[in-house]
Design an enzyme around this catalytic site. Structure first.
Site, PDB file in Angstrom:
ATOM      1  CG  HIS A  26      14.638  -8.938 -10.889  1.00  0.00           C
ATOM      2  ND1 HIS A  26      14.533  -9.713  -9.763  1.00  0.00           N
ATOM      3  CD2 HIS A  26      15.739  -8.195 -10.728  1.00  0.00           C
ATOM      4  CE1 HIS A  26      15.524  -9.421  -8.945  1.00  0.00           C
ATOM      5  NE2 HIS A  26      16.270  -8.503  -9.516  1.00  0.00           N
ATOM      6  CG  HIS A  53      19.568  -9.728 -11.902  1.00  0.00           C
ATOM      7  ND1 HIS A  53      20.575  -9.107 -11.205  1.00  0.00           N
ATOM      8  CD2 HIS A  53      18.993  -8.769 -12.670  1.00  0.00           C
ATOM      9  CE1 HIS A  53      20.607  -7.826 -11.527  1.00  0.00           C
ATOM     10  NE2 HIS A  53      19.657  -7.600 -12.418  1.00  0.00           N
ATOM     11  CD  GLU A  56      21.412 -11.756  -9.020  1.00  0.00           C
ATOM     12  OE1 GLU A  56      21.950 -10.757  -9.486  1.00  0.00           O
ATOM     13  OE2 GLU A  56      20.314 -11.742  -8.420  1.00  0.00           O
TER      14      GLU A  56
END
Length: 98
Positions: A26, A53, A56
């Site tokens: 993740h 990810h 971010e």
């Protein structure tokens, strides 16, 4: 990792020229460095792409670079140790994959 390896083996039969299998740990605020390295080793060995990810938010950068901020507070509240790595999220994952 055992479950991921089983899933890769099971789902590999479903790939085609239009459908590709990959793995996706993740994000740096939910996956340990040890697990990133294990997933990266699996992906390299199986020739799989990795999706993640990354970078971010400012909160993610603060967690990775300084070991502080809302992500760090939430992890510590759950009893998860947080360490400062003094790198940006991109530098951190690049370092883990080298």
């Amino acid at each position: 990792m055992v479950e991921l390896e089983r899933a890769v083996d099971r789902l590999g039969a479903l790939t085609s020229t239009r459908l590709r299998l990959g793995v996706s740990p993740h994000a740096p605020y939910t996956v340990s460095d040890r697990l990133y390295r294990a997933v990266d080793d699996l992906a390299r060995g199986a020739g799989l792409p990795v999706a993640v990810h990354l970078a971010e938010s400012g909160a993610e950068t603060q967690l990775v670079r300084e070991g502080t901020g809302p992500f760090a507070d939430a992890l510590r509240a759950r009893g998860i140790a947080v360490a400062r790595v003094a790198r940006s999220p991109v530098e951190y994952l690049s370092h883990l994959a080298s």
